[in-house]
Write a protein that holds these residues in place. Structure first.
Motif, PDB file in Angstrom:
ATOM      1  N   ALA A  79      38.938  47.674  42.271  1.00 16.57           N
ATOM      2  CA  ALA A  79      40.061  46.961  41.656  1.00 16.57           C
ATOM      3  C   ALA A  79      40.539  45.829  42.563  1.00 16.57           C
ATOM      4  N   SER A  83      40.070  41.857  41.742  1.00 14.84           N
ATOM      5  CA  SER A  83      41.292  41.066  41.532  1.00 14.84           C
ATOM      6  C   SER A  83      41.177  39.711  42.207  1.00 14.84           C
ATOM      7  N   PRO A  91      38.608  35.182  33.003  1.00 15.73           N
ATOM      8  CA  PRO A  91      39.043  36.533  33.346  1.00 15.73           C
ATOM      9  C   PRO A  91      40.569  36.645  33.346  1.00 15.73           C
ATOM     10  N   ILE A  93      43.526  39.427  34.516  1.00 13.28           N
ATOM     11  CA  ILE A  93      43.755  40.676  35.241  1.00 13.28           C
ATOM     12  C   ILE A  93      45.209  41.088  35.130  1.00 13.28           C
ATOM     13  N   GLN A  94      45.409  42.411  35.125  1.00 13.15           N
ATOM     14  CA  GLN A  94      46.771  42.955  35.096  1.00 13.15           C
ATOM     15  C   GLN A  94      46.764  44.288  35.833  1.00 13.15           C
ATOM     16  N   TRP A  95      47.586  44.362  36.859  1.00 12.30           N
ATOM     17  CA  TRP A  95      47.704  45.613  37.597  1.00 12.30           C
ATOM     18  C   TRP A  95      48.462  46.614  36.749  1.00 12.30           C
ATOM     19  N   LEU A 101      43.431  48.445  37.948  1.00 12.31           N
ATOM     20  CA  LEU A 101      43.456  47.078  37.446  1.00 12.31           C
ATOM     21  C   LEU A 101      42.839  47.026  36.049  1.00 12.31           C
ATOM     22  N   HIS A 102      43.545  46.374  35.136  1.00  5.83           N
ATOM     23  CA  HIS A 102      42.970  46.089  33.807  1.00  5.83           C
ATOM     24  C   HIS A 102      42.320  44.710  33.914  1.00  5.83           C
ATOM     25  N   TYR A 103      41.024  44.643  33.603  1.00  4.31           N
ATOM     26  CA  TYR A 103      40.249  43.408  33.784  1.00  4.31           C
ATOM     27  C   TYR A 103      39.575  43.056  32.469  1.00  4.31           C
ATOM     28  N   THR A 105      37.290  39.939  30.498  1.00  4.40           N
ATOM     29  CA  THR A 105      36.512  38.721  30.712  1.00  4.40           C
ATOM     30  C   THR A 105      35.474  38.581  29.613  1.00  4.40           C
TER      31      THR A 105
END
Length: 151
Positions: A79, A83, A91, A93-95, A101-103, A105
């Motif tokens: 993660a 990031s 891409p 990203i959101q912690w 981590l939410h990824y 893309t």
């Protein structure tokens, strides 16, 4: 072949050419393993006036391929590393928590996507697309069959 373009992709050179044998455009990699004999000649050809390189090269890779919108959950070290990386197109990203981590893309090419996801190991969970998630599950199941565990 009738050579149209010389392309550099991931440090290797390719020739995008019209194959007289296949009657279609093909990519030929310049390498000692693949090219055993090259003969230059004086023959000429008329380049197709409708030729557009965008019709033969992908947006993200050398070859046009299916596009996948990936949604992943990444954990711990992966993660953190992801990031800081830009993989694929746009891409996002959101912690979710300190180590999750939410990824999201966009990637092109089924083999490229699967190879990338497998490289992330157990610190990656594929949320979407379900077709890729199922394929990863099948690959992992088949891989486990190659190993015999004894206690």
């Amino acid at each position: 072949i009738h050579p149209y373009e010389i392309l550099n992709y991931k440090g290797s050179y390719y020739c995008l050419a019209y194959s007289l044998k296949a009657k279609d455009y093909r990519h030929y990699k310049f390498s000692e393993e693949r090219m055993r004999l090259v003969t230059m000649n004086e023959l000429t050809f008329n380049r197709d006036m409708d030729f557009n390189i965008k019709d033969h090269v992908g947006n993200l890779g050398l070859i046009q391929d299916a596009v996948y919108e990936l949604e992943l959950e990444l954990y711990e070290e992966t993660a953190l590393l992801m990031s800081e990386k830009q993989v694929g197109l746009h891409p996002v990203i959101q912690w979710i928590s300190e180590d999750t981590l939410h990824y999201s893309t966009i990637m092109e090419g089924k083999m490229e996507v699967i190879s990338f996801l497998l490289s992330l190991g157990k610190q990656c969970k594929v949320i979407k697309p379900q077709s890729i998630r199922k394929e990863i599950e099948e690959i992992l199941h088949d891989m486990l069959g190659n190993y015999h565990f004894s206690e």
